[in-house]
Design a protein around this motif. Structure first.
Motif, PDB file in Angstrom:
ATOM      1  N   ARG A  38       5.777   0.673   0.627  1.00  0.00           N
ATOM      2  CA  ARG A  38       6.161   0.382  -0.681  1.00  0.00           C
ATOM      3  C   ARG A  38       6.531   1.917  -1.265  1.00  0.00           C
ATOM      4  N   THR A  39       7.474   2.767  -0.829  1.00  0.00           N
ATOM      5  CA  THR A  39       7.841   4.067  -1.559  1.00  0.00           C
ATOM      6  C   THR A  39       8.767   4.069  -2.570  1.00  0.00           C
ATOM      7  N   ASN A  40       9.098   5.187  -3.317  1.00  0.00           N
ATOM      8  CA  ASN A  40      10.123   5.258  -4.229  1.00  0.00           C
ATOM      9  C   ASN A  40      10.845   6.404  -3.778  1.00  0.00           C
ATOM     10  N   GLY A  52      16.736   7.167 -10.302  1.00  0.00           N
ATOM     11  CA  GLY A  52      16.469   7.203  -8.602  1.00  0.00           C
ATOM     12  C   GLY A  52      17.989   6.953  -7.978  1.00  0.00           C
ATOM     13  N   SER A  66      17.076  10.663   0.798  1.00  0.00           N
ATOM     14  CA  SER A  66      17.547   9.339   0.556  1.00  0.00           C
ATOM     15  C   SER A  66      19.106   9.160   1.521  1.00  0.00           C
ATOM     16  N   ASN A 140       5.309   8.455  -3.009  1.00  0.00           N
ATOM     17  CA  ASN A 140       4.245   7.604  -3.307  1.00  0.00           C
ATOM     18  C   ASN A 140       3.075   8.065  -4.183  1.00  0.00           C
ATOM     19  N   ASN A 439      15.959  -4.073  -3.778  1.00  0.00           N
ATOM     20  CA  ASN A 439      15.779  -3.339  -4.883  1.00  0.00           C
ATOM     21  C   ASN A 439      17.032  -2.694  -5.430  1.00  0.00           C
ATOM     22  N   ARG A 441      18.715   0.147  -8.454  1.00  0.00           N
ATOM     23  CA  ARG A 441      18.736   1.229  -9.172  1.00  0.00           C
ATOM     24  C   ARG A 441      19.923   1.484  -9.943  1.00  0.00           C
ATOM     25  N   SER A 458      15.386   1.275 -12.694  1.00  0.00           N
ATOM     26  CA  SER A 458      15.139   0.860 -11.523  1.00  0.00           C
ATOM     27  C   SER A 458      14.155  -0.548 -11.053  1.00  0.00           C
ATOM     28  N   GLN A 460      11.861  -2.479  -8.235  1.00  0.00           N
ATOM     29  CA  GLN A 460      11.521  -2.908  -7.125  1.00  0.00           C
ATOM     30  C   GLN A 460      10.960  -4.349  -7.078  1.00  0.00           C
ATOM     31  N   ARG A 475      11.024   0.440 -13.963  1.00  0.00           N
ATOM     32  CA  ARG A 475      10.971   1.730 -14.382  1.00  0.00           C
ATOM     33  C   ARG A 475      12.312   2.194 -15.254  1.00  0.00           C
ATOM     34  N   THR A 496       6.894   3.698 -15.847  1.00  0.00           N
ATOM     35  CA  THR A 496       6.830   2.699 -14.541  1.00  0.00           C
ATOM     36  C   THR A 496       5.724   1.683 -15.170  1.00  0.00           C
TER      37      THR A 496
END
Length: 532
Positions: A38-40, A52, A66, A140, A439, A441, A458, A460, A475, A496
């Motif tokens: 679960r990264t951003n 983001g 990305s 992360n 997700n 953004r 954003s 998630q 966020r 966040t």
């Protein structure tokens, strides 16, 4: 590993009802499978300020991670550096008490260089060249801390020891059950005796287990609902974690006729994660409020350290059919990581030294009893799920832009593998617990000559199939920028917010105590960029 995992101190980032979906025999690494998946997006302060969202945007070093196609928009070589300050806060509700905890840290959010080789406008040919970038990005953040405390009204961790011990012979007990037995926290009991208590204390200060009729009928304790519901403790603890997940990128993005931009890249991830937990029971109090002086404190501390490295690839395209509109598409392959784990724990019981214990006629003086486990080292592999992202950007002439991304991730596709132990149950737990998510953004930038004003949001989505809490992450962000010919400076602030549950131990009927945690983190990032 088995002895550590059976300790029963598990973080539940989902509802307690999800325990029914955890496969028997799971070691608990299904939690880490989600944590490392679960990264951003992270990136520069410019991208942080717009939430983001930049799959269709391009022109920023964050594109290397990305959507490498965005590197095709560069017309200059650039060096970029983004230090960041994180301010973490947790508000924990536990048994009617509220506890607030702060934790801060400094880190490097993004750094890298872009080498541009774009054709000048006077040069012919539809292929306009492109850019190569070398960069790393923090994707992360594991820094967090929360504390909890409150008086129990219904059970003790000793009840979980008795429950899991069941009808197992004392010589076959393992993990925390064996230690609870060795520390005299529980012993054989006969519940058919006239007194319901499996232990009694003589005037001489010696604790005697009820001898019973010689038949084995389970275990009892001087404390807890299973044996002595009139003596329940104050419970407290803490969970502290630190570390980060970074991705190093080698990426290339090209420009074809200022219409189609395409690119690809190789990502190398590093993972460093440390977690320390403590759980304490003390001040065992009777119904009338008086303190049971038989025991001073029961304490369990455990430590977990995970380090690893992973590899993935990303490819993407951006199409600009007209000057004011861009479409972006990016695909990141699964990340294949090799992880090394070290874990240990300490189990301590501090009895009132005025009491003794009778074991088969031998009276043993009590006091402090402590056991330190061996250091357990294990290795396993994790395949994190792939990600598919789509983006759209509208440009409002020279006044700015609005951009949005949609990202699709199926966390149930995470998979574990190990030659050290069986991960079958953990993989089944992953399939039982997690689901695919969408997700979102959204961000925008307003331009005023050499200045920039930015805002973003954003979301998630909750990765759990069944949940009594919303485990999504939201966020909000904003920022400003200053850009001239040779350099630029950007500032961003992002807040966040998320929620979680923590159970210090588990009981079969779901009555274990729960800490409800509201996490918030404020990230302040500054990007310094130099063109050359």
């Amino acid at each position: 590993m088995k002895s550590l995992i059976s300790l029963g101190l598990t973080i539940l980032l989902c509802s307690i009802s999800a325990l029914a979906q955890i496969e028997p025999g799971s070691f608990g690494i299904y939690n880490e499978a989600l944590l490392f998946s679960r990264t951003n997006p992270g990136g520069s302060a410019r991208i942080l300020g717009i939430g983001g969202s930049h799959i269709a945007l391009g022109g920023d070093i964050s594109s290397a991670n990305s959507n490498p196609a965005g590197l095709g928009f560069f017309n200059n070589s650039v060096f970029s550096f983004t230090p960041s300050f994180n301010f973490h806060e947790s508000d924990t509700q536990f048994r009617g008490n509220s506890t607030n905890t702060f934790k801060n840290n400094f880190n490097i959010n993004n750094m890298g260089v872009v080498f541009n080789n774009t054709k000048r406008d006077i040069e012919s040919g539809k292929f306009r060249g492109g850019s190569v970038s070398l960069s790393f990005q923090r994707i992360n953040d594991f820094h967090n801390e929360f504390n909890f405390e409150g008086f129990s009204g219904d059970n003790s961790i000793i009840d979980s020891f008795i429950e899991t011990a069941g009808s197992t012979n004392p010589g076959n007990l393992t993990g925390q059950d064996a230690l609870a037995y060795d520390h005299f926290l529980m012993d054989l009991a006969d519940y058919d005796l006239p007194t319901s208590e499996p232990f009694y204390i003589e005037d001489n200060g010696v604790i005697y287990p009820n001898p019973g009729d010689g038949g084995f009928e389970g275990y009892g304790s001087p404390f807890g609902r299973e044996s002595n519901p009139s003596s329940l403790p104050r419970q407290s603890g803490s969970v502290r974690s630190k570390g980060a997940q970074y991705q190093w990128n080698i990426s290339y993005g090209a420009n074809y006729d200022d219409l189609i931009y395409f690119g690809g890249g190789l990502g190398i991830q590093s993972i460093s994660y440390t977690r320390e937990r403590a759980f304490i029971e003390d001040q065992f109090a009777f119904d009338d409020g008086s303190i049971d002086d038989l025991i001073n404190e029961l304490r369990i501390d455990d430590r977990l350290r995970i380090n690893g490295i992973g590899i993935n690839a990303t490819a993407g395209v951006i199409v600009r059919p007209v000057d004011f509109l861009r479409f972006g598409l990016s695909y990141a392959t699964p990340t294949f990581s090799s992880l090394n784990e070290e874990s240990d724990y300490q189990f301590s019981t501090n009895w009132n030294s005025s009491y003794s214990y009778d074991v088969g006629g031998e009276v043993i003086g009590l006091g402090e009893i402590s056991d330190q486990s061996d250091l357990t080292i294990s290795n396993y592999s994790l395949r994190s799920p792939s990600k598919l992202s789509m983006g759209l950007a509208f440009f409002l002439g020279k006044s700015g832009f609005i951009t949005g991304d949609v990202e699709f991730v199926d966390y149930s596709n995470a998979q574990l593998k190990s030659n050290d132990f069986s991960v079958t149950s953990d993989n089944r737990s992953i399939n039982n617990l997690y689901k695919s998510t969408t997700n979102l953004r959204l961000g925008g930038e307003f331009r005023l000559d050499i200045f920039r004003i930015r805002a973003g949001y954003s979301y998630q989505a909750d990765p759990y199939l069944n949940n009594n809490i919303d485990n999504s992450i939201s966020r909000i962000s904003g920022g400003i920028g200053y850009r001239v010919k040779d350099y630029y400076v950007d500032l961003a602030v992002a807040k966040t917010m998320s929620e979680a549950l923590f159970a210090p131990y588990n009981l079969g009927d779901g009555t274990e105590p729960l800490a409800e945690i509201k996490n918030s983190s404020t990230n302040v990032a500054v990007t310094l960029g130099f063109k050359f």
